[in-house]
Design a protein around this motif. Sequence first.
Motif, PDB file in Angstrom:
ATOM      1  N   MET A 398       0.841  -1.194   0.000  1.00  0.00           N
ATOM      2  CA  MET A 398       0.000   0.000   0.000  1.00  0.00           C
ATOM      3  C   MET A 398       0.878   1.247   0.000  1.00  0.00           C
ATOM      4  N   VAL A 399       0.720   2.071  -1.053  1.00  0.00           N
ATOM      5  CA  VAL A 399       1.453   3.325  -1.155  1.00  0.00           C
ATOM      6  C   VAL A 399       0.587   4.442  -0.593  1.00  0.00           C
ATOM      7  N   SER A 400       1.165   5.240   0.281  1.00  0.00           N
ATOM      8  CA  SER A 400       0.408   6.313   0.935  1.00  0.00           C
ATOM      9  C   SER A 400      -0.048   7.360  -0.087  1.00  0.00           C
ATOM     10  N   PRO A 401      -1.309   7.837   0.010  1.00  0.00           N
ATOM     11  CA  PRO A 401      -1.756   8.926  -0.858  1.00  0.00           C
ATOM     12  C   PRO A 401      -0.877  10.169  -0.724  1.00  0.00           C
ATOM     13  N   GLY A 402      -0.336  10.396   0.486  1.00  0.00           N
ATOM     14  CA  GLY A 402       0.554  11.530   0.669  1.00  0.00           C
ATOM     15  C   GLY A 402       1.822  11.425  -0.149  1.00  0.00           C
ATOM     16  N   GLU A 403       2.126  10.206  -0.624  1.00  0.00           N
ATOM     17  CA  GLU A 403       3.322  10.007  -1.438  1.00  0.00           C
ATOM     18  C   GLU A 403       3.021  10.094  -2.926  1.00  0.00           C
ATOM     19  N   PHE A 404       1.896   9.491  -3.368  1.00  0.00           N
ATOM     20  CA  PHE A 404       1.679   9.452  -4.817  1.00  0.00           C
ATOM     21  C   PHE A 404       0.780  10.578  -5.337  1.00  0.00           C
ATOM     22  N   VAL A 405      -0.056  11.179  -4.499  1.00  0.00           N
ATOM     23  CA  VAL A 405      -0.912  12.266  -4.984  1.00  0.00           C
ATOM     24  C   VAL A 405      -0.093  13.485  -5.415  1.00  0.00           C
ATOM     25  N   PRO A 406       0.917  13.943  -4.621  1.00  0.00           N
ATOM     26  CA  PRO A 406       1.745  15.058  -5.115  1.00  0.00           C
ATOM     27  C   PRO A 406       2.450  14.732  -6.432  1.00  0.00           C
ATOM     28  N   LEU A 407       2.895  13.483  -6.604  1.00  0.00           N
ATOM     29  CA  LEU A 407       3.516  13.095  -7.873  1.00  0.00           C
ATOM     30  C   LEU A 407       2.503  13.177  -9.012  1.00  0.00           C
ATOM     31  N   ALA A 408       1.282  12.745  -8.744  1.00  0.00           N
ATOM     32  CA  ALA A 408       0.236  12.810  -9.772  1.00  0.00           C
ATOM     33  C   ALA A 408      -0.050  14.258 -10.165  1.00  0.00           C
ATOM     34  N   GLU A 409      -0.056  15.157  -9.200  1.00  0.00           N
ATOM     35  CA  GLU A 409      -0.282  16.567  -9.504  1.00  0.00           C
ATOM     36  C   GLU A 409       0.868  17.150 -10.316  1.00  0.00           C
ATOM     37  N   ARG A 410       2.101  16.765  -9.966  1.00  0.00           N
ATOM     38  CA  ARG A 410       3.276  17.327 -10.636  1.00  0.00           C
ATOM     39  C   ARG A 410       3.419  16.823 -12.063  1.00  0.00           C
ATOM     40  N   HIS A 411       2.977  15.601 -12.328  1.00  0.00           N
ATOM     41  CA  HIS A 411       3.216  14.989 -13.630  1.00  0.00           C
ATOM     42  C   HIS A 411       1.943  14.838 -14.462  1.00  0.00           C
ATOM     43  N   GLY A 412       0.952  15.649 -14.178  1.00  0.00           N
ATOM     44  CA  GLY A 412      -0.235  15.703 -15.035  1.00  0.00           C
ATOM     45  C   GLY A 412      -1.152  14.504 -14.953  1.00  0.00           C
ATOM     46  N   LEU A 413      -1.125  13.779 -13.844  1.00  0.00           N
ATOM     47  CA  LEU A 413      -1.951  12.580 -13.713  1.00  0.00           C
ATOM     48  C   LEU A 413      -3.169  12.789 -12.824  1.00  0.00           C
ATOM     49  N   MET A 414      -3.286  13.990 -12.236  1.00  0.00           N
ATOM     50  CA  MET A 414      -4.361  14.203 -11.275  1.00  0.00           C
ATOM     51  C   MET A 414      -5.732  14.199 -11.949  1.00  0.00           C
ATOM     52  N   GLY A 415      -5.809  14.730 -13.175  1.00  0.00           N
ATOM     53  CA  GLY A 415      -7.083  14.711 -13.888  1.00  0.00           C
ATOM     54  C   GLY A 415      -7.572  13.297 -14.148  1.00  0.00           C
ATOM     55  N   PRO A 416      -6.751  12.438 -14.807  1.00  0.00           N
ATOM     56  CA  PRO A 416      -7.178  11.043 -15.009  1.00  0.00           C
ATOM     57  C   PRO A 416      -7.439  10.302 -13.706  1.00  0.00           C
ATOM     58  N   LEU A 417      -6.619  10.588 -12.670  1.00  0.00           N
ATOM     59  CA  LEU A 417      -6.804   9.919 -11.389  1.00  0.00           C
ATOM     60  C   LEU A 417      -8.143  10.320 -10.768  1.00  0.00           C
ATOM     61  N   GLY A 418      -8.452  11.611 -10.807  1.00  0.00           N
ATOM     62  CA  GLY A 418      -9.731  12.072 -10.267  1.00  0.00           C
ATOM     63  C   GLY A 418     -10.916  11.507 -11.032  1.00  0.00           C
ATOM     64  N   ASN A 419     -10.790  11.412 -12.376  1.00  0.00           N
ATOM     65  CA  ASN A 419     -11.863  10.836 -13.175  1.00  0.00           C
ATOM     66  C   ASN A 419     -12.063   9.356 -12.841  1.00  0.00           C
ATOM     67  N   TRP A 420     -10.939   8.656 -12.567  1.00  0.00           N
ATOM     68  CA  TRP A 420     -11.062   7.247 -12.191  1.00  0.00           C
ATOM     69  C   TRP A 420     -11.828   7.108 -10.870  1.00  0.00           C
ATOM     70  N   VAL A 421     -11.534   7.981  -9.922  1.00  0.00           N
ATOM     71  CA  VAL A 421     -12.225   7.935  -8.630  1.00  0.00           C
ATOM     72  C   VAL A 421     -13.721   8.159  -8.821  1.00  0.00           C
ATOM     73  N   ILE A 422     -14.083   9.142  -9.646  1.00  0.00           N
ATOM     74  CA  ILE A 422     -15.500   9.436  -9.881  1.00  0.00           C
ATOM     75  C   ILE A 422     -16.197   8.219 -10.466  1.00  0.00           C
TER      76      ILE A 422
END
Length: 622
Positions: A398-422
């Motif tokens: 299990m990777v902590s959200p505090g570790e991978f969410v900032p990476l997702a924001e920095r590398h343009g993955l937050m949009g696809p990640l948020g859409n996956w959650v929805i």
Amino acid sequence: MAPSLTLNRPLFWLALAALPACVWLPSPGLRLVAMGVVVLGLADTWRQLRRDRQNAELMQQALMLSEEGVQITDAGNHILAVNPAFTRITGFSEDEVRGLNAANLVAARHDSAFFQRLWQTLETKGRWEGEIWNRRKQGDEYPEWLRLKAVVDRQGRITHYVGTFSDISVHKAREQDLRRIGFEDPLTGLPNRRRLHDLMTSRLRHLRAGESLDMAIIDIDGFKSVNDSLGVEQGDRLLARFGQRLARHVAGGVVGRLGGDEFLVIRTTTFDDHEKWVAGLRQHMSEPFEVASRTLRLGLSIGSCRAPEDGRDSGVLFQRLESALYAAKRHGRNVSQRFRPALDVQDSPHMALVYALRDALATGEQLELHYQTQHRTQDGGVVGMEALLRWRHPEHGMVSPGEFVPLAERHGLMGPLGNWVIDEALAQMARWRELGLPALPVWINISAIQMFQGELESALSSGLARHGIPAAQLGLEITESVLLDERAGDIVPRLKALRARGHRIAIDDFGTGYSSLSYLKHLPLDKIKLDRAFIRSLPDEAADAAIVGAVLAMARGLDLDVIAEGVETQEQLDFLNAAGCSLVQGFLFARPVPAQALIDQWQQATASARADSSALGSEPTA
């Protein structure tokens, strides 16, 4: 439409039997009675005819008023009748098409296999529905949504076909506009990240012998400071001018905006001058910009690579460009860095996580949503759930959200990640509904990047429609930082629009960031989530107790619900209940668990309740 007379009427047959009796009966009284029966039967038949004719006329009027085109054909598909909407859409009058085979109006865009499937479906199922292209009288082609139904007689033979259709040209044009918006950056008009992936793939596929692809990501150093000093409007104007200058400089190449202050440049070349080309980019883009009567020289960090030397796949090349850019920033910014193998995963452990996160997003297999229930303080009843994103890495666990969410924001993955959650949350709610679980609202977290990238509303509406979930069942939690993130623009109208659709809105982690009472007064909110930092020391810490009391009093004045996070002890719960906080969430009641665990718990609780009910029912009565 001719009236349909049915002879299955007792009065008609009685009148028919009484007709000869009017002549042959010996008594005048009896003949008079027979005559009355005949008159009654004829009157009943006449009323039926008149009613059927009126119904036929009403149906005809309805067809005349219909906005959909209607055509009726015989078993050979020859047109017998059409309505005015048919003429309005196609331009053909009824006289021009009567007797014509309807297939002659179809545009030459469909092959024989298409029509074979259509007729086969009509014969087997009796109806067909789908998109088809037709021709107007002027010769232009248009798309229509067509519904066909086969009409059969009592022997089951097809006698007619009835078709209704509507012109969907406007919808198709709107779809094209949405596709264009989906591939175009709204601020600069340049291709966005998604479109750049496609363009890079296309250029890689069409590389000839001796050709190479030069690529560079250009990041404006310290752009946030520029925004802070000039304002968001002038900052956006600077980004637009930066993109225009870059596009003019790379004539014949591809220039796009990845997001924020990052731009991508691609050129196809036969020259081996990659470093010189990057240096030229830097020199040209470092020339001063005139913005708001001020002259600005921008610092630029550039990461670059070259295909096919550094890779032949667009996904790999994007990763290596980002590795090079990260290395440039790490070396003090305002420098250029070309990718080299030493910059790959071995030298940048965080990039390995980025690559793995991209793979997890592509497959969706490693990502999970865990759910933590929310409860009433008075009786502990469950009132909702919060969906929490988890990443189960195949090697690291299990990777902590505090570790991978900032990476997702920095590398343009937050949009696809948020859409996956929805989509995953809505799909899970649909599965719970099928199993008969109680329909509890689920709350999801919304990031600032989801707001300013502009895909949030479309992801929500398409997901709700696809899974058949009411908007009121999906709550949206935004952090205070989103309210002040200038990239999201004026967030109030967007939140009002989301709330008007039925979504409930909550402020998450209230009190830990940029709390503003003026914001709360104007925002369309339903709930405040009181951060666990204020709950942890309750009831012993006087300062925290005072803050909690003040927030609760303020929320009552603004007619907002308050939910306290991180409730872990009975003492904390008792204090919150006494203070007037009606909702809580925390380990005291439940830890976040996978969806299947919730299903198991519910099924066990249901089974126990049934067992108790059976036991009570079997007890002997006195």
